[in-house]
Structures are given as C-alpha cells and as structure tokens.
Design an enzyme around this catalytic site. Structure first.
Site, PDB file in Angstrom:
ATOM      1  N   ASP A 140       0.852  -1.193   0.000  1.00 30.37           N
ATOM      2  CA  ASP A 140       0.000   0.000   0.000  1.00 30.37           C
ATOM      3  C   ASP A 140       0.888   1.242   0.000  1.00 30.37           C
ATOM      4  O   ASP A 140       1.727   1.421   0.892  1.00 30.37           O
ATOM      5  CB  ASP A 140      -0.881   0.001   1.249  1.00 30.37           C
ATOM      6  CG  ASP A 140      -2.024   1.007   1.162  1.00 30.37           C
ATOM      7  OD1 ASP A 140      -1.816   2.084   0.551  1.00 30.37           O
ATOM      8  OD2 ASP A 140      -3.106   0.719   1.691  1.00 30.37           O
TER       9      ASP A 140
ATOM     10  N   ASP B 203       4.280   0.029  -8.196  1.00 28.31           N
ATOM     11  CA  ASP B 203       3.914   0.723  -9.429  1.00 28.31           C
ATOM     12  C   ASP B 203       3.498   2.162  -9.121  1.00 28.31           C
ATOM     13  O   ASP B 203       2.926   2.845  -9.973  1.00 28.31           O
ATOM     14  CB  ASP B 203       2.787  -0.013 -10.165  1.00 28.31           C
ATOM     15  CG  ASP B 203       1.464   0.031  -9.419  1.00 28.31           C
ATOM     16  OD1 ASP B 203       1.486   0.315  -8.205  1.00 28.31           O
ATOM     17  OD2 ASP B 203       0.424  -0.248 -10.023  1.00 28.31           O
TER      18      ASP B 203
ATOM     19  N   THR C  82       0.160  -9.598 -11.868  1.00 21.58           N
ATOM     20  CA  THR C  82      -0.794  -9.636 -10.773  1.00 21.58           C
ATOM     21  C   THR C  82      -1.917  -8.643 -11.036  1.00 21.58           C
ATOM     22  O   THR C  82      -1.824  -7.771 -11.889  1.00 21.58           O
ATOM     23  CB  THR C  82      -0.119  -9.283  -9.437  1.00 21.58           C
ATOM     24  OG1 THR C  82       0.239  -7.900  -9.472  1.00 21.58           O
ATOM     25  CG2 THR C  82       1.115 -10.118  -9.195  1.00 21.58           C
TER      26      THR C  82
ATOM     27  N   GLU D  83      -0.591  -5.159 -10.507  1.00 20.32           N
ATOM     28  CA  GLU D  83       0.354  -4.795 -11.548  1.00 20.32           C
ATOM     29  C   GLU D  83      -0.376  -4.537 -12.851  1.00 20.32           C
ATOM     30  O   GLU D  83      -0.050  -3.616 -13.600  1.00 20.32           O
ATOM     31  CB  GLU D  83       1.375  -5.922 -11.717  1.00 20.32           C
ATOM     32  CG  GLU D  83       2.543  -5.572 -12.608  1.00 20.32           C
ATOM     33  CD  GLU D  83       3.611  -6.648 -12.583  1.00 20.32           C
ATOM     34  OE1 GLU D  83       4.656  -6.444 -13.197  1.00 20.32           O
ATOM     35  OE2 GLU D  83       3.386  -7.684 -11.947  1.00 20.32           O
TER      36      GLU D  83
END
Length: 246
Positions: free
Chosen positions: A151, A187, A225, A228
C-alpha cells in the site's frame, strides 16, 4: 488490547531493538473485514488447519509444517489474493513459500488456488507482516522476503504507515540468512522515489539494483498480478528493487 499471551498487539520495535529507526505507525493492528462465500467457508474449515496459521507468539516449525527438512524458505509480505504467489510457487518447487496477509478473502482465494492446483509448497499466515516476522520467524532463517505492491499510502499524512522504512528494512535484514534476498516492487511513482532514498539506509543489506542476473532466487514473477495489471493499464512504470543480506 492484549492478546491471550498478554503481549501488546503491536510491538514497540524501537524499545525491543533499542534503536531510533522509523517503523510503520498503524495504531492498533486489526484484521481487515471481509465476507467469505459458503464455498470459501467450507474450504477454510477443511484446509486452513493444515495450510494456514494465525499470528501467534511462537516460532513456526517450518520443516514440520512443510514436511521436509532444509528447503529454502521465502516469506511474502502482503500476498493479497495470491495471484502471483500461486503462479510463482510451481516454478520454485524446491522453496517453501509463506504468504502473509491480513485480508481473509484474499487468503481464501489463495487457499483455493493451492488446493485446486495441488500446490505443495505454499503455506499462509493471517496477520500483520511486521508482527509475523517479529514473533513467528527466527532470526537469520529466511532465504528471501518479498514485498510486492505494498500500500503506497499516497497522502503525506499517511507516509508514516508505509512498510518500506528504515525500521522494517532492519527487521527484514535480521530475519534473512547471509546471502538472503529482499525483493520489493511498486507501481506507485512517488513511493518509488521514497524507496530510492532508502536503498542504502540499512547497513546489513547490499542494494543490487534491478535486474540482478545472478540473483539466487526467482525474480521474474512470470504473471501480471491484479495490481500490476491495473498499473500497466494506466501506463504506470513498475519499479523493482533487490537487496542481498551481507
């Protein structure tokens, strides 16, 4: 609130380790709520006692839990729904994978994948990752720790909640064997900038950058994922980091 062993629910890491490092400030650690389907409830009742564990004040007997001795062991902090966990595990069959997650529906999805896919090398712990490492994992016992897409806590007032800080990096290093690997991926561009400032903050970890062709563990996650995939859909850049325990 105390747990049954009369231990505080959240460790005072600065006092325990006698340091002034920065640790996540989360207040009381609570289990995230989530409703399971009847099928998931039945799955939990049947398979969780064998494949799962709750946060406890006792070291895991990893050899006994996995039914083999001396295998490499990697802990994944914040496994989410376990998409990449379940996809990677068959590619590293010689490695024990312990997935740590608070969110029960996420664990239920991973448990379902493990059972349906007959994946023998995944076990799960429900609890806060920092507490699981502190209470249940012996020092210098791990070959790897993974923190994939934690997070980012993007609001400035919440930055203190981020897991990648000097204190957690120190705890990670304490649980890794010499030569063990810490692998982090995000990301979130601003979180990547935050991590960039911390790559050399822990003296027991040598930053290896990305990629690291000689890395002794699997680093190509092979699958995209859920988180992702969302990042790639928005043209976000995936930033990855590898450290080796000195």
């Amino acid at each position: 609130m105390n747990n049954p062993q009369n231990r505080p629910l959240q460790t005072d890491f600065n006092t325990v380790f006698g340091n002034d490092l920065d640790y996540p400030r989360l207040g009381n650690v609570t289990f995230r709520r989530g409703t399971l389907t009847p099928n998931q409830e039945a799955l939990f009742a049947e398979h969780w006692p064998r494949l799962g564990a709750e946060l406890a004040d006792a070291r895991l007997d990893i050899d006994a839990w996995f039914g083999r001795r001396g295998a490499k062991t990697i802990v994944e902090i914040g496994s989410g729904t376990g998409t990449s966990t379940a996809a990677m595990a068959p590619l590293e069959a010689d490695t024990n994978i312990i997935a740590v997650e608070l969110y029960k529906p996420g664990l239920a999805k991973l448990l379902g994948a493990v059972v349906r896919g007959e994946i023998p090398n995944i076990r799960m712990v429900r609890g806060d990752g920092m507490e699981v490492l502190m209470r249940m994992i012996a020092p210098e016992s791990l070959d790897g720790i993974r923190v994939f897409f934690p997070d980012p806590w993007p609001k400035a007032r919440h930055h203190k909640r981020r897991i990648i800080q000097s204190g957690p990096l120190n705890l990670f290093a304490s649980r890794l064997k010499k030569g063990g690997v810490l692998h982090v991926a995000t990301d979130h561009a601003e979180y990547a900038e935050w991590i960039n400032e911390l790559t050399d903050v822990e003296p027991a970890l040598e930053f290896k950058g990305w990629p690291w062709p000689e890395c002794p563990q699997l680093t190509d996650r092979q699958v995209i994922t859920k988180f992702e995939g969302k990042g790639l859909d928005k043209d976000h850049v995936i930033s990855e980091y590898l450290w080796e325990k000195k």
